[in-house]
Design a protein around this motif. Structure first.
Motif, mmCIF file in Angstrom:
data_model
loop_
_atom_site.group_PDB
_atom_site.id
_atom_site.type_symbol
_atom_site.label_atom_id
_atom_site.label_comp_id
_atom_site.label_asym_id
_atom_site.label_seq_id
_atom_site.Cartn_x
_atom_site.Cartn_y
_atom_site.Cartn_z
ATOM 1 N N HIS A 67 0.858 -1.175 0.000
ATOM 2 C CA HIS A 67 0.000 0.000 0.000
ATOM 3 C C HIS A 67 0.901 1.233 0.000
ATOM 4 C CE1 HIS A 67 -3.658 2.190 0.314
ATOM 5 N NE2 HIS A 67 -3.475 2.613 1.565
ATOM 6 N N LEU A 68 0.796 2.077 -1.029
ATOM 7 C CA LEU A 68 1.702 3.197 -1.236
ATOM 8 C C LEU A 68 0.987 4.525 -1.010
ATOM 9 C CD1 LEU A 68 2.679 0.746 -3.124
ATOM 10 C CD2 LEU A 68 4.042 2.470 -4.290
ATOM 11 N N LEU A 69 1.759 5.503 -0.567
ATOM 12 C CA LEU A 69 1.269 6.871 -0.456
ATOM 13 C C LEU A 69 2.071 7.742 -1.412
ATOM 14 C CD1 LEU A 69 -0.475 9.059 0.868
ATOM 15 C CD2 LEU A 69 1.299 9.271 2.643
ATOM 16 N N ILE A 70 1.368 8.516 -2.240
ATOM 17 C CA ILE A 70 2.013 9.436 -3.172
ATOM 18 C C ILE A 70 1.822 10.853 -2.652
ATOM 19 C CG2 ILE A 70 2.097 10.258 -5.560
ATOM 20 C CD1 ILE A 70 0.680 7.600 -6.323
ATOM 21 N N PHE A 71 2.919 11.545 -2.433
ATOM 22 C CA PHE A 71 2.859 12.948 -2.003
ATOM 23 C C PHE A 71 3.379 13.803 -3.156
ATOM 24 C CE2 PHE A 71 4.311 16.203 1.456
ATOM 25 C CZ PHE A 71 3.324 17.087 0.998
ATOM 26 N N ASP A 72 2.448 14.369 -3.925
ATOM 27 C CA ASP A 72 2.798 15.115 -5.134
ATOM 28 C C ASP A 72 1.706 16.150 -5.390
ATOM 29 O OD1 ASP A 72 3.471 16.079 -7.634
ATOM 30 O OD2 ASP A 72 3.952 14.119 -8.466
ATOM 31 N N GLN A 94 -1.343 9.097 9.380
ATOM 32 C CA GLN A 94 -1.895 8.763 10.699
ATOM 33 C C GLN A 94 -3.031 7.752 10.596
ATOM 34 O OE1 GLN A 94 -3.033 12.526 12.361
ATOM 35 N NE2 GLN A 94 -0.916 13.248 12.588
ATOM 36 N N GLU A 95 -3.769 7.781 9.497
ATOM 37 C CA GLU A 95 -4.970 6.950 9.372
ATOM 38 C C GLU A 95 -4.722 5.604 8.691
ATOM 39 O OE1 GLU A 95 -7.754 9.369 7.302
ATOM 40 O OE2 GLU A 95 -8.196 10.648 9.036
ATOM 41 N N ARG A 96 -3.643 5.499 7.933
ATOM 42 C CA ARG A 96 -3.398 4.281 7.163
ATOM 43 C C ARG A 96 -1.992 3.752 7.441
ATOM 44 N NH1 ARG A 96 -7.944 5.443 6.444
ATOM 45 N NH2 ARG A 96 -9.157 5.657 4.512
ATOM 46 N N ARG A 97 -1.798 2.495 7.110
ATOM 47 C CA ARG A 97 -0.464 1.885 7.218
ATOM 48 C C ARG A 97 0.092 1.706 5.813
ATOM 49 N NH1 ARG A 97 1.934 -3.349 7.510
ATOM 50 N NH2 ARG A 97 3.721 -3.393 8.938
ATOM 51 N N PHE A 98 1.154 2.441 5.519
ATOM 52 C CA PHE A 98 1.768 2.391 4.204
ATOM 53 C C PHE A 98 3.139 1.721 4.300
ATOM 54 C CE2 PHE A 98 -1.020 6.098 4.241
ATOM 55 C CZ PHE A 98 -1.754 5.925 3.069
ATOM 56 N N SER A 99 3.520 1.054 3.228
ATOM 57 C CA SER A 99 4.845 0.434 3.195
ATOM 58 C C SER A 99 5.842 1.286 2.419
ATOM 59 C CB SER A 99 4.773 -0.966 2.568
ATOM 60 O OG SER A 99 4.096 -0.939 1.327
ATOM 61 N N ILE A 100 5.363 2.047 1.422
ATOM 62 C CA ILE A 100 6.258 2.845 0.579
ATOM 63 C C ILE A 100 5.656 4.236 0.383
ATOM 64 C CG2 ILE A 100 7.356 3.045 -1.701
ATOM 65 C CD1 ILE A 100 7.169 -0.026 -1.902
ATOM 66 N N LEU A 101 6.520 5.268 0.421
ATOM 67 C CA LEU A 101 6.119 6.640 0.151
ATOM 68 C C LEU A 101 6.790 7.098 -1.137
ATOM 69 C CD1 LEU A 101 4.996 9.488 0.772
ATOM 70 C CD2 LEU A 101 7.018 9.844 2.244
ATOM 71 N N ILE A 102 5.995 7.492 -2.136
ATOM 72 C CA ILE A 102 6.520 8.101 -3.357
ATOM 73 C C ILE A 102 6.470 9.612 -3.145
ATOM 74 C CG2 ILE A 102 6.340 8.259 -5.871
ATOM 75 C CD1 ILE A 102 6.819 5.443 -4.893
ATOM 76 N N LEU A 103 7.635 10.222 -2.954
ATOM 77 C CA LEU A 103 7.714 11.616 -2.546
ATOM 78 C C LEU A 103 8.294 12.472 -3.678
ATOM 79 C CD1 LEU A 103 7.465 13.745 -0.286
ATOM 80 C CD2 LEU A 103 9.760 13.059 0.474
ATOM 81 N N GLU A 104 7.477 13.365 -4.210
ATOM 82 C CA GLU A 104 7.947 14.300 -5.234
ATOM 83 C C GLU A 104 8.808 15.360 -4.540
ATOM 84 O OE1 GLU A 104 8.656 16.629 -8.469
ATOM 85 O OE2 GLU A 104 7.789 17.429 -6.627
ATOM 86 N N SER A 105 10.008 15.619 -5.082
ATOM 87 C CA SER A 105 10.996 16.435 -4.370
ATOM 88 C C SER A 105 10.496 17.836 -4.042
ATOM 89 C CB SER A 105 12.284 16.522 -5.193
ATOM 90 O OG SER A 105 12.018 17.093 -6.464
ATOM 91 N N THR A 106 9.643 18.404 -4.891
ATOM 92 C CA THR A 106 9.144 19.756 -4.611
ATOM 93 C C THR A 106 8.154 19.768 -3.460
ATOM 94 O OG1 THR A 106 7.400 19.516 -6.272
ATOM 95 C CG2 THR A 106 9.494 20.457 -7.010
ATOM 96 N N SER A 107 7.707 18.581 -3.023
ATOM 97 C CA SER A 107 6.779 18.502 -1.883
ATOM 98 C C SER A 107 7.497 18.567 -0.549
ATOM 99 C CB SER A 107 5.973 17.193 -1.957
ATOM 100 O OG SER A 107 5.281 17.088 -3.176
ATOM 101 N N ILE A 108 8.828 18.406 -0.581
ATOM 102 C CA ILE A 108 9.596 18.425 0.664
ATOM 103 C C ILE A 108 9.612 19.858 1.208
ATOM 104 C CG2 ILE A 108 11.837 17.970 1.714
ATOM 105 C CD1 ILE A 108 12.387 16.040 -0.606
ATOM 106 N N PRO A 109 9.186 20.071 2.446
ATOM 107 C CA PRO A 109 9.196 21.417 3.029
ATOM 108 C C PRO A 109 10.610 21.987 3.070
ATOM 109 C CG PRO A 109 7.876 19.920 4.351
ATOM 110 C CD PRO A 109 8.598 19.073 3.364
ATOM 111 N N SER A 110 10.711 23.275 3.233
ATOM 112 C CA SER A 110 12.015 23.933 3.268
ATOM 113 C C SER A 110 12.895 23.394 4.395
ATOM 114 C CB SER A 110 11.839 25.454 3.406
ATOM 115 O OG SER A 110 11.072 25.746 4.573
#
Length: 416
Positions: A4-9, A43-59
């Motif tokens: 189960h993956l989470l995409i932050f983009d 907080q609500e789900r259990r994820f195994s992998i996070l696909i993180l778009e670099s521009t989503s990373i806070p300063s």
């Protein structure tokens, strides 16, 4: 377990491409477009992998990754970014904040390889935890489970000879080899026709090919007996000390060499890395003997696993010992036991003993040891290394059905 993956983009269009790839892999995923929905989803789900778009990373990237590691230590992070800003994201890979990197635009093939590799690593980490938990439970029951002296006294000992004779008969006379060869020779003697004009016997082509095939199998058994006898007669202890990396390399070489055997049931083997803390350490290791040990144990795991199963190899550092653990799914045996439990934990190391009465000839050409002598010879080699071998069944808490797994442990004392 389905990944189960989470995409932050923040970009819906690029996320939709990745979601499509994930669907084709038969995985599941969710998409977070801003930081609030991102933390809420975690907080609500259990994820195994996070696909993180670099521009989503806070300063404040360091605090962001620190919070992730503290609250979700098992979550594996795969970064996506344009190659033009590679220098900005490479620091997170170098600091082991992220597991992998995929350049944009994301290609399906590279994405699939990265995600499958990440999920394998995620499972390996989970396996390490469940092995520790399972062993803690097991050790609390050690007196009951490993009371082998009791199992070898009274009525139990009377049955061992019968068990061994039965297993010896299976090993030598079932399947291809001596048993089939003797049957074919019997047919040959009764069915061959004598030609008086040439003073020769004529035999059927198919019968000749069967004789040839089983002669090769029988010869392989004899070669194996020769190797086995050499090991049995060898009373010298191993005095060569080599770095733990040698054992790690031997393991990976054997996994690679057995790729053809793995394809018989579409199985795969996943190997962990070496643990930290092994610098300036050595262990007794004869490379030729240890190759035989690892090969025998991997083939055993393949034999007793089923189609599409994954076999895991995990290295642990415990006090002054390096442990190599091989885990494969446990299945019900003909006596209704599951995996290797009870009396089987000791009997499997006896010559000719097999839990299953079925001989699988498909793996014969890959084996160095044959006819139920494998684990007996492995234990002999481990004793020459002043090392230990154990096998038992533990409960796997990773999957919802809490399936059991056979856990075989090689334990090597380290010389600092």
């Amino acid at each position: 377990m389905i990944p189960h993956l989470l995409i932050f983009d923040p970009s819906r269009s690029s996320a939709e491409v990745i979601l499509k790839y994930i669907e084709e892999l038969n995985y599941t995923a969710e998409h977070a477009i801003d930081e609030h929905s991102f933390w809420t989803s975690l907080q609500e789900r259990r994820f195994s992998i996070l696909i993180l778009e670099s521009t989503s990373i806070p300063s404040e990237g360091d605090s962001f990754f620190g919070k992730l590691k503290q609250n979700y230590p098992d979550l594996l992070i795969i970064l996506t970014a344009d190659e033009s800003i590679w220098s900005n994201v490479s620091q997170y890979l170098n600091q082991h904040r992220a597991y992998d990197f995929i350049p944009k635009p994301v290609e399906k093939g590279k994405f699939k390889i990265a995600v499958e590799r990440a999920f394998d690593f995620f499972i390996l980490k989970q396996k390490a935890e469940t092995v520790k938990e399972g062993e803690n439970v097991l050790f609390r029951k050690m007196i009951e489970i490993f009371d082998w002296k009791k199992s070898l006294t009274g009525k139990e000992s009377d049955n061992i000879a019968g068990h061994l004779i039965h297993q010896m008969n299976i090993s030598l006379f079932q399947g291809s080899g001596i048993g089939t060869l003797m049957s074919i020779v019997s047919v040959l003697l009764s069915k061959s026709k004598f030609d008086e004009s040439t003073s020769t016997y004529n035999i059927n082509k198919n019968l000749f090919e069967l004789i040839q095939e089983n002669y090769e199998a029988a010869r392989g058994m004899i070669d194996s007996m020769t190797v086995s006898q050499t090991i049995i007669d060898d009373s010298e202890n191993v005095e060569d000390f080599l770095p733990p990396q040698t054992l790690f390399e031997i393991t990976n070489e054997e996994v690679s060499d057995l790729s053809e055997a793995l394809s018989l049931k579409n199985q795969k083997i996943s190997v962990s890395g070496l643990p930290s803390g092994l610098s300036n350490s050595n262990l007794r290791c004869n490379t030729a003997k240890m190759k035989n040990v690892v090969r025998e144990l991997l083939i055993n795991a393949m034999k007793y696993s089923k189609e599409n199963d994954t076999i895991y190899i995990i290295f642990f550092l415990k006090e002054n010992f390096l442990e190599l653990k091989i885990l494969n799914p446990a299945y019900e045996n003909s006596d209704h036991s599951v995996g290797v439990t009870g009396k089987h934990e000791q009997l499997v190391f006896e010559p000719f003993y097999r839990i299953s009465s079925v001989v699988d000839d498909n793996y014969a050409k890959y084996e160095q040891f044959r006819f139920g002598l494998g684990l007996s010879l492995v234990r002999k080699i481990m004793e020459q290394h002043n090392a230990n071998i154990e096998i038992y069944t533990i409960e796997n808490n990773i999957r919802e059905n809490k399936a059991s797994e056979v856990c075989l442990t090689l334990r090597f004392p380290l010389k600092r």
